[in-house]
Design an enzyme around this catalytic site. Structure first.
Site, PDB file in Angstrom:
ATOM      1  N   ASP A 164       0.828  -1.210   0.000  1.00 30.22           N
ATOM      2  CA  ASP A 164       0.000   0.000   0.000  1.00 30.22           C
ATOM      3  C   ASP A 164       0.859   1.256   0.000  1.00 30.22           C
ATOM      4  OD1 ASP A 164      -2.037  -1.806   0.209  1.00 30.22           O
ATOM      5  OD2 ASP A 164      -2.456  -1.433   2.319  1.00 30.22           O
ATOM      6  N   LYS A 193      -6.253  12.168  11.841  1.00 33.98           N
ATOM      7  CA  LYS A 193      -6.086  11.272  10.685  1.00 33.98           C
ATOM      8  C   LYS A 193      -7.092  11.538   9.571  1.00 33.98           C
ATOM      9  CE  LYS A 193      -5.743   6.468   9.203  1.00 33.98           C
ATOM     10  NZ  LYS A 193      -5.715   5.041   9.588  1.00 33.98           N
ATOM     11  N   ASP A 202      -4.602   2.533  -4.201  1.00 31.50           N
ATOM     12  CA  ASP A 202      -3.156   2.567  -3.942  1.00 31.50           C
ATOM     13  C   ASP A 202      -2.687   1.284  -3.260  1.00 31.50           C
ATOM     14  OD1 ASP A 202      -4.346   3.027  -1.490  1.00 31.50           O
ATOM     15  OD2 ASP A 202      -2.799   4.407  -0.802  1.00 31.50           O
TER      16      ASP A 202
END
Length: 332
Positions: A33, A108, A265
């Site tokens: 990732d 986050k 991704d």
């Protein structure tokens, strides 16, 4: 996922019990990732050394954690603010309350959505939800004020760490606004030659009267939505670049005889080919960004709209894209 974990455990135990573990057959796709991939693309576009280090475009002894990095900056700002006089700086009281609440989890979501152009209001609501979950501030009005202050500080920290990303995002938005103001949708061509058109147009209502009832149909009009064209272009453009990177990687894997799958991704291959995929995806990322992407984009806008005046390209840094080839945590 518990079933993915179970599959890996079964596969691993079979290999360990085998007389020749290195020749044991595995069909498990191994994931690699990106590290906050949207910001990786912005750092590459802007040749931004500070941003590149924060999202693992450069080698390090351990993976850089952009969320912890932003949280540390937010904490530093709040500690300074907490020392100020509340009579002159009312947010000093909020800073004193929040210094013990700042961590990776608090910021986050805002960091993740910054790539998609999160607004101050969006960041405020995200942080408010995190604070409410913790029950640290009981009074609703105080909670709202604390969330407002924390959002402002978090966006400031993001702007400091990813200055190039912010300037590119602003530039893309301004170009889109100029084009949409002429009642034209934003169009561009990806590095792989795929033409893209943003389809956002205003919705019109049409009433159809019958003997039984009146029906309302909603249909797109010829009028483009200027605001949505502007806010959607930066994330859509970045998505077109990460899609180009994935396609380039997939084609190279096919030519090299590797099995490849991926979602956004997250790139997958079999365990025996992980090192090969590591090399290929890095080479293709460097190849993608060795091209003058923003220069070509501006040139295409100027060619398509010769009467419009577009802002100059934002300044960029001197980060060496080939450093990505030696970064073990770029994708991991």
């Amino acid at each position: 996922d518990p079933f993915q974990c179970l599959a890996v455990c079964i596969n691993l135990s079979e290999a360990v019990r085998s007389s020749s573990p290195e020749t044991s057959v595995s069909h498990i796709p191994v994931h690699q990732d990106g590290s906050c991939n949207g910001l990786q693309h912005y750092a590459a576009l802007g040749r931004d050394k500070l941003g590149a280090a924060a999202v693992n475009l450069v080698a390090g002894e351990k993976p850089a954690d952009v969320y912890s990095g932003i949280a540390a900056r937010v904490l530093d700002i709040m500690k300074r603010d907490a020392q100020r006089d509340p009579a002159e700086f009312p947010d000093a009281v909020r800073a004193r309350v929040l210094v013990n609440q700042v961590d990776r989890k608090l910021v986050k979501q805002t960091v993740m959505t910054s790539v998609y152009g999160v607004t101050y209001i969006g960041a405020r609501d995200q942080i408010k939800r995190r604070l409410k979950e913790r029950g640290a501030i009981a009074d609703d009005s105080e909670l709202f004020g604390a969330a407002c202050y924390a959002a402002k500080v978090t966006l400031t920290a993001l702007g400091e760490m990813f200055e190039a990303a912010r300037s590119i995002m602003t530039w893309l938005g301004e170009c889109a606004k100029i084009i949409a103001s002429e009642n034209e949708p934003v169009r561009w061509t990806t590095p792989l030659g795929l033409p893209v058109v943003q389809p956002y147009r205003k919705i019109g209502r049409h009433l159809i009267k019958t003997s039984l009832q009146i029906l309302t149909l909603q249909r797109e009009t010829e009028k483009v939505m200027v605001k949505r064209q502007r806010t959607a272009f930066p994330p859509n453009f970045i998505h077109s670049l990460d899609g180009s990177h994935m396609m380039m990687t997939a084609v190279a894997c096919r030519r090299a005889g590797l099995n490849f799958a991926g979602v956004h991704d997250s790139y997958w291959t079999h365990a025996c080919d992980v090192d090969k995929l590591n090399r290929i995806l890095r080479e293709k990322f460097v190849e993608l960004y060795e091209a003058p992407i923003l220069e070509k984009l501006l040139e295409s806008f100027q060619t398509s709209y010769p009467t419009l005046l577009f802002p100059p390209l934002p300044e960029r840094g001197d980060f060496d894209m080939r450093d990505v080839l030696e970064s073990p945590y770029f994708f991991n």
